[in-house]
Design a protein around this motif. Structure first.
Motif, PDB file in Angstrom:
ATOM      1  N   GLU A 178       0.830  -1.205   0.000  1.00 52.74           N
ATOM      2  CA  GLU A 178       0.000   0.000   0.000  1.00 52.74           C
ATOM      3  C   GLU A 178       0.867   1.258   0.000  1.00 52.74           C
ATOM      4  OE1 GLU A 178      -4.130   1.394   1.810  1.00 52.74           O
ATOM      5  OE2 GLU A 178      -3.500  -0.662   1.562  1.00 52.74           O
ATOM      6  N   GLN A 179       0.427   2.246  -0.743  1.00 47.67           N
ATOM      7  CA  GLN A 179       1.153   3.515  -0.855  1.00 47.67           C
ATOM      8  C   GLN A 179       0.455   4.592  -0.021  1.00 47.67           C
ATOM      9  OE1 GLN A 179       4.011   3.900  -2.414  1.00 47.67           O
ATOM     10  NE2 GLN A 179       4.126   2.031  -3.584  1.00 47.67           N
ATOM     11  N   ASP A 180       1.230   5.550   0.480  1.00 45.47           N
ATOM     12  CA  ASP A 180       0.692   6.657   1.272  1.00 45.47           C
ATOM     13  C   ASP A 180       0.099   7.712   0.344  1.00 45.47           C
ATOM     14  OD1 ASP A 180       0.130   8.646   3.104  1.00 45.47           O
ATOM     15  OD2 ASP A 180       2.233   9.153   3.498  1.00 45.47           O
ATOM     16  N   LEU A 181      -1.191   7.939   0.456  1.00 45.70           N
ATOM     17  CA  LEU A 181      -1.898   8.915  -0.385  1.00 45.70           C
ATOM     18  C   LEU A 181      -2.342  10.147   0.398  1.00 45.70           C
ATOM     19  CD1 LEU A 181      -4.076   6.387  -2.395  1.00 45.70           C
ATOM     20  CD2 LEU A 181      -2.097   7.663  -3.229  1.00 45.70           C
ATOM     21  N   SER A 182      -1.871  10.296   1.639  1.00 44.84           N
ATOM     22  CA  SER A 182      -2.341  11.395   2.484  1.00 44.84           C
ATOM     23  C   SER A 182      -2.070  12.773   1.868  1.00 44.84           C
ATOM     24  CB  SER A 182      -1.714  11.306   3.880  1.00 44.84           C
ATOM     25  OG  SER A 182      -0.298  11.351   3.800  1.00 44.84           O
TER      26      SER A 182
END
Length: 127
Positions: free
Chosen positions: A49-53
């Motif tokens: 999972e990638q950080d999309l914040s």
């Protein structure tokens, strides 16, 4: 236009979105696309999972997930799209090739190979 090169050296999902959007536009006009992921940009090819914040507001406003767009670029682009994971960066960061998502990466190579492959490119863009 027959071929473009795109260098992704930034870990921002916003930069990835711009790079992938350019790639989709290119393949729509039958232009070959070579995307070279190096330095911080290589993190976009990591499995998991990638950080999309950073782009949460844009996603809430309807912007597509750039990682979904990257997946579509690779799967829809066929022979027109090559995605390259920089082997020099992998070595510098001491990352194993197994950490890189095979479904997003079509090739492992260094800068010399990238330069050879974009020698006949009409444009090279950096994000």
């Amino acid at each position: 236009m027959d071929k473009i090169g795109i260098i992704v050296d930034n870990d921002s999902p916003k930069s990835l979105a711009m790079a992938v959007n350019l790639g989709h536009t290119a393949i729509a006009s039958e232009t070959e696309v070579l995307v070279y992921f190096t330095f911080d940009g290589l993190s976009h090819l990591l499995e998991g999972e990638q950080d999309l914040s950073e782009i949460e507001d844009l996603l809430d406003a309807g912007m597509p997930n750039p990682y979904d767009l990257l997946d579509m670029l690779v799967s829809d682009g066929g022979d027109l799209v090559t995605t390259v994971a920089c082997t020099t960066t992998l070595d510098m960061l001491q990352w194993d090739k197994d950490a890189i998502d095979d479904s997003l990466t079509t090739k492992f190579a260094g800068a010399a190979t990238f330069l050879e492959e974009v020698e006949d490119a009409d444009q090279v863009f950096t994000f």
